[in-house]
Design an enzyme around this catalytic site. Structure first.
Site, PDB file in Angstrom:
ATOM      1  N   LYS A  60      98.989  62.890  99.023  1.00 41.36           N
ATOM      2  CA  LYS A  60      99.861  64.004  99.440  1.00 41.36           C
ATOM      3  C   LYS A  60      99.994  65.046  98.335  1.00 41.36           C
ATOM      4  CE  LYS A  60     103.290  61.171 100.443  1.00 41.36           C
ATOM      5  NZ  LYS A  60     102.609  59.874 100.218  1.00 41.36           N
ATOM      6  N   THR A  61     100.245  64.584  97.111  1.00 35.67           N
ATOM      7  CA  THR A  61     100.363  65.510  95.980  1.00 35.67           C
ATOM      8  C   THR A  61      99.028  66.184  95.679  1.00 35.67           C
ATOM      9  OG1 THR A  61     102.128  64.155  95.019  1.00 35.67           O
ATOM     10  CG2 THR A  61     101.022  65.722  93.556  1.00 35.67           C
ATOM     11  N   THR A  90     107.577  59.659 102.022  1.00 33.85           N
ATOM     12  CA  THR A  90     107.120  58.346 102.481  1.00 33.85           C
ATOM     13  C   THR A  90     107.960  57.857 103.654  1.00 33.85           C
ATOM     14  OG1 THR A  90     108.557  57.299 100.829  1.00 33.85           O
ATOM     15  CG2 THR A  90     106.249  57.665 100.208  1.00 33.85           C
ATOM     16  N   ARG A  92      95.068  55.699  94.964  1.00 30.45           N
ATOM     17  CA  ARG A  92      95.754  55.574  93.678  1.00 30.45           C
ATOM     18  C   ARG A  92      95.546  54.189  93.073  1.00 30.45           C
ATOM     19  NH1 ARG A  92     101.918  56.899  93.814  1.00 30.45           N
ATOM     20  NH2 ARG A  92     101.089  59.003  94.097  1.00 30.45           N
ATOM     21  N   ASP A 110     108.395  66.749  96.130  1.00 29.05           N
ATOM     22  CA  ASP A 110     108.079  65.340  96.371  1.00 29.05           C
ATOM     23  C   ASP A 110     109.359  64.601  96.774  1.00 29.05           C
ATOM     24  OD1 ASP A 110     106.544  63.077  96.548  1.00 29.05           O
ATOM     25  OD2 ASP A 110     106.494  62.688  94.391  1.00 29.05           O
TER      26      ASP A 110
END
Length: 339
Positions: A67-68, A161, A220, A112
């Site tokens: 997402k980032t 999330t 990640r 975020d």
């Protein structure tokens, strides 16, 4: 196996620097999430043709899915600045006002954990998103007055999330809603090979596949495994990630072939010890000595996706797969022995 928490978001400065280096900078370098990339490409090109700013975007999905990274790529593709912050940091409307008033035309504001904005700050965003303006209260008491400040047209990108925690009125103000899914292992394998190349460490095909299949569908985690197994390869190998080096690295991290770590096993064991459930999240958190939010946002999604855990209105329930994985008899088998 060690008690290392390979899913922890707490990483040292060197790992943070490497994490940034491993992130793709353009859509062409971003592996996976093909439909989302195609959608975003169309929205960006359309906004360019209109000479307009990109509509506000909400990215949802589990941690570590990109997402980032996608937000950074959007800024790169449009060639604008991106200001990044997070929901918990924006404690007061004044904190948000300071950021908004420093934006330039077309800039991106990335928030975020946007579901963790407090109600007052969230409502402060409404006029900023719709009318590109905010009202600032000057002075207090009888002499107080509200002053309207116009903002440059900007794009808000929110990352969450837990999309369900956003109020309907807030969610409705986002023109683009995209949910990121877990990655198939074939795409994670591509990411593993690419990351190893960036880190200047050789990796064989089987090792890349092992890492991909143990990475819980999350890029990640792939990158975190690559960094740690690279350390093992440099000390105990010949500066090459092989199958044996990968197995040794996983043993050190407490990770098995399913990608489960020690805390996953503790969660399943806690539920089984309480009769298989239903059991409340708070009870699980106390049993495994972990925060409720961490269990719910980081560990549960993968356990549920793999069919080891089920969420019911009364609480969490261990499935038959969980019993078999943990080496216990299932509830049905236990009942059968007493018949």
């Amino acid at each position: 196996m060690s008690d290392n928490n390979f899913l922890s978001s707490d990483v040292d400065p060197e790992d943070k620097t490497l994490d940034i280096a491993l992130r793709p900078k353009r859509f062409t370098d971003f592996i996976g999430q093909e439909s989302i990339k195609e959608n975003l490409h169309i929205y960006i090109e359309a906004s360019k043709k209109r000479g307009d700013v990109l509509d506000h975007i909400l990215f949802s999905g589990s941690q570590g899915l990109g997402k980032t990274t996608l937000s950074q790529i959007i800024a790169n593709e449009i060639n604008v600045d991106i200001k990044a912050t997070s929901g918990p940091v924006l404690d007061k409307p004044g904190d948000l006002a300071g950021i908004l008033t420093n934006l330039k035309q077309g800039d991106i504001l990335f928030i975020d954990e946007i579901h963790r904005l407090n109600k007052t700050t969230e409502e402060y965003l409404y006029s900023a998103m719709e009318d590109y303006s905010i009202d600032i209260l000057i002075d207090q008491g009888p002499s107080s007055r509200s002053v309207k400040i116009n903002l440059p047209n900007f794009t808000l990108i929110g990352s969450t999330t837990r999309e369900g925690l956003l109020t309907p009125s807030f969610r409705a103000r986002f023109g683009v809603l995209e949910r990121l899914d877990f990655y198939p292992w074939t795409e994670l394998k591509e990411i593993a090979i690419k990351s190893a190349k960036i880190l200047k460490i050789e990796i064989d095909d089987k090792s890349a596949e092992m890492i991909a299949k143990s990475s819980r569908g999350t890029p990640r985690i792939v990158n975190r495994f690559i960094r740690r197994i690279r350390d093992v390869a440099q000390v105990k190998g010949s500066n090459k990630i092989t199958e044996n080096i990968t197995k040794l690295g996983f043993d050190m991290l407490g990770v098995d072939n399913d990608g489960f770590g020690n805390l996953d096993r503790k969660i399943l064991q806690a539920i089984i010890q309480h009769g298989g459930g239903p059991i409340g999240l708070k009870t699980i958190a106390v049993s495994v000595n972990e925060q409720e939010d961490t269990i719910e946002e980081v560990y549960e999604p993968y356990l549920i996706q793999k069919g080891y855990l089920s969420k019911t209105p009364r609480g969490r329930v261990a499935t038959q797969l969980a019993y078999e994985y943990m080496g216990h008899k299932t509830i049905t088998e236990k009942q059968t022995t007493f018949l």
